[in-house]
Design a protein around this motif. Sequence first.
Motif, short mmCIF file in Angstrom:
data_model
loop_
_atom_site.label_atom_id
_atom_site.label_comp_id
_atom_site.label_asym_id
_atom_site.label_seq_id
_atom_site.Cartn_x
_atom_site.Cartn_y
_atom_site.Cartn_z
N ILE A 117 0.95 -1.35 0.06
CA ILE A 117 -0.03 0.03 -0.16
C ILE A 117 0.88 1.23 0.05
O ILE A 117 2.06 1.13 0.39
N CYS A 118 0.22 2.30 -0.59
CA CYS A 118 0.99 3.64 -0.63
C CYS A 118 0.03 4.60 -0.44
O CYS A 118 -0.42 5.48 -1.35
N PRO A 119 -0.29 5.00 1.02
CA PRO A 119 -1.27 5.93 1.24
C PRO A 119 -0.77 7.30 1.30
O PRO A 119 0.05 7.51 2.30
N PHE A 120 -0.66 8.13 0.26
CA PHE A 120 0.08 9.37 0.05
C PHE A 120 -0.31 10.26 1.48
O PHE A 120 -1.33 10.31 1.63
N HIS A 121 0.72 10.83 1.93
CA HIS A 121 0.56 11.55 3.18
C HIS A 121 1.67 12.38 3.54
O HIS A 121 2.89 12.05 3.52
N SER A 166 9.85 -4.39 -4.86
CA SER A 166 10.31 -3.39 -4.15
C SER A 166 9.93 -1.98 -4.87
O SER A 166 8.71 -2.06 -5.40
N SER A 167 10.78 -1.29 -5.29
CA SER A 167 10.32 -0.04 -6.02
C SER A 167 11.37 0.97 -6.49
O SER A 167 12.63 0.89 -5.71
N ILE A 168 11.49 1.67 -7.67
CA ILE A 168 12.24 2.87 -7.57
C ILE A 168 12.30 3.69 -6.58
O ILE A 168 13.42 4.13 -6.03
N SER A 169 11.55 3.57 -5.52
CA SER A 169 11.31 4.24 -4.46
C SER A 169 12.32 3.78 -3.34
O SER A 169 12.54 4.20 -2.28
N ALA A 170 12.87 2.71 -3.51
CA ALA A 170 14.09 2.20 -2.53
C ALA A 170 15.23 3.13 -2.81
O ALA A 170 16.12 2.82 -2.11
N MET A 176 5.53 12.88 -0.06
CA MET A 176 4.50 12.23 0.78
C MET A 176 4.46 10.56 0.73
O MET A 176 3.52 10.14 1.09
N GLN A 177 5.82 10.33 0.74
CA GLN A 177 5.83 8.65 0.78
C GLN A 177 6.91 8.61 1.93
O GLN A 177 7.62 7.53 1.70
N THR A 178 6.99 9.18 3.00
CA THR A 178 8.13 8.98 3.87
C THR A 178 7.92 7.59 4.78
O THR A 178 8.73 7.08 5.47
N HIS A 179 6.57 7.32 4.99
CA HIS A 179 6.37 6.14 5.56
C HIS A 179 6.45 4.84 4.70
O HIS A 179 6.66 3.76 4.98
N TYR A 180 6.66 5.12 3.20
CA TYR A 180 6.63 4.05 2.07
C TYR A 180 7.98 3.86 1.62
O TYR A 180 8.38 2.72 1.71
N THR A 181 8.57 4.83 1.26
CA THR A 181 9.98 4.47 0.82
C THR A 181 10.90 3.74 1.64
O THR A 181 11.50 2.83 1.05
N PRO A 210 9.73 -1.58 -9.89
CA PRO A 210 9.10 -0.79 -10.84
C PRO A 210 9.10 0.86 -10.72
O PRO A 210 9.40 1.35 -9.62
N GLY A 211 9.03 1.40 -11.75
CA GLY A 211 9.01 3.09 -11.74
C GLY A 211 7.38 3.50 -11.46
O GLY A 211 6.70 2.68 -10.46
N THR A 212 7.10 4.23 -12.12
CA THR A 212 5.66 4.73 -11.98
C THR A 212 4.61 3.71 -13.14
O THR A 212 4.82 3.99 -13.96
N ILE A 213 3.85 2.77 -12.18
CA ILE A 213 3.37 1.96 -12.87
C ILE A 213 1.59 2.26 -12.82
O ILE A 213 1.22 2.54 -11.65
N ASP A 216 -4.17 0.98 -9.43
CA ASP A 216 -5.31 1.38 -8.15
C ASP A 216 -4.44 2.26 -7.03
O ASP A 216 -4.91 3.01 -6.56
N ILE A 217 -3.17 1.64 -7.02
CA ILE A 217 -2.19 2.21 -5.95
C ILE A 217 -2.11 3.72 -6.06
O ILE A 217 -1.99 4.78 -5.04
N ASN A 218 -2.14 4.14 -7.36
CA ASN A 218 -1.73 5.78 -7.71
C ASN A 218 -2.85 6.18 -8.24
O ASN A 218 -2.68 7.49 -9.02
N LYS A 219 -3.91 5.64 -8.51
CA LYS A 219 -5.05 6.39 -9.27
C LYS A 219 -5.35 7.58 -8.95
O LYS A 219 -5.41 8.59 -9.78
C1 LIG Z 1 2.23 4.60 -5.76
C2 LIG Z 1 3.43 5.59 -6.57
O1 LIG Z 1 2.84 6.03 -7.60
C3 LIG Z 1 4.31 4.67 -6.89
O2 LIG Z 1 4.91 3.94 -5.86
C4 LIG Z 1 6.22 3.65 -6.19
O3 LIG Z 1 6.62 2.90 -5.67
C5 LIG Z 1 6.87 4.59 -7.20
O4 LIG Z 1 7.69 5.04 -6.84
C6 LIG Z 1 5.50 5.40 -7.40
O5 LIG Z 1 5.90 6.38 -6.73
#
Ligand SMILES: C[C@H](O)[C@@H]1OC(=O)[C@H](O)[C@@H]1O
Length: 277
Positions: A117-121, A166-170, A176-181, A210-213, A216-219
């Motif tokens: 999950i990635c609830p932006f905050h 994982s994510s490019i966010s690693a 807005m993703q300090t809890h997620y990255t 993944p980059g930005t895909i 629903d997570i980023n709808k």
């Molecule tokens: C949910 C974001 O759009 C998406 O999540 C990630 O891990 C990517 O870096 C994007 O920010």
Amino acid sequence: MHPVLSPRGGTGLNRQFQEPVMLLNDKSVIITGASRGIGRAAALECARQGANVVIGYSGSASSRPAVEELIAEIEALGRRACAVGAPAGDPDTGDRLVEAAVEHFGGVDVFVNNAGICPFHAFLDMPKELYLETVNTNLNGAFFAVQAAANQMKRQGRGGAIIAVSSISALVGGGMQTHYTPTKAGLLSLMQSCAIALGPYGIRCNALLPGTIETDINKDDLADVEKREYMASRTPLGRLGRPDDLAGPIVFLASDMSQYVTGASLLVDGGMFVNLQ
Ligand SMILES: C[C@H](O)[C@@H]1OC(=O)[C@H](O)[C@@H]1O
Ligand SMILES: NC(=O)C1=CN([C@@H]2O[C@H](COP(=O)(O)OP(=O)(O)OC[C@H]3O[C@@H](n4cnc5c(N)ncnc54)[C@H](O)[C@@H]3O)[C@@H](O)[C@H]2O)C=CC1
């Protein structure tokens, strides 16, 4: 005319009479968060490549129709599927997924930890509950699920493949993703350490970034047209990603095509990460 060697060692001349080569024939694959998005695309591609699939999903009633539909699609491909509804953050969920794989498909060959999950905050007023839910779902649950899959693979004695989505966010931050990255960096690190711990058992552990895909997570986030266009403009391949873009790389890391790949991370981002200027 010279005959051409086919991938199976026959000649290209009679290739039309050969069975297509499948990369995951009869493998038993568990994928968490497979009801939709990247997990769903990966489940279907694994089935196309010959695997039977345990579909991990949250257990919510609203997900059930999508899960039923996915099972039907996998069965239409001639493969088998079953579903386990259990929250990713529960430390016992991994055991339940493994039990289902053993019961229905005789074991576990591939484990894909994808649920997230990635609830932006914003950071300064991040609710404690939101932080804890994100870390539990994305990272703590993954640790125990990877452990459960690895123990089963060790018992089987024939190796295996573990992939963490994982994510490019690693590698880069998000205000807005300090809890997620940190959870995504944690998954990358978990795969690196598990590659060392599990290499002696022939169990390969890799991270997919993944980059930005568009899922629903980023709808909601990408409903902002300006932001969507900005993210696409940062991508050298000229578009945001689709779940299908991740399916092939996941199959590659799951299959013997990557038999000497472990502790690696594979960026699948259309080139976004390297696009400084
Ligand atoms: C949910 C974001 O759009 C998406 O999540 C990630 O891990 C990517 O870096 C994007 O920010
Ligand atoms: N879409 C993107 O831009 C990116 C996504 N990712 C990662 O890819 C993975 C899959 O996400 P997407 O397919 O994009 O989003 P999605 O929202 O479509 O899929 C997420 C999946 O995880 C499941 N899930 C969520 N919370 C759960 C819980 N508590 N228990 C069990 N299952 C749960 C959902 O039901 C769904 O099946 C996530 O780990 C995400 O962080 C990584 C980089 C970029």
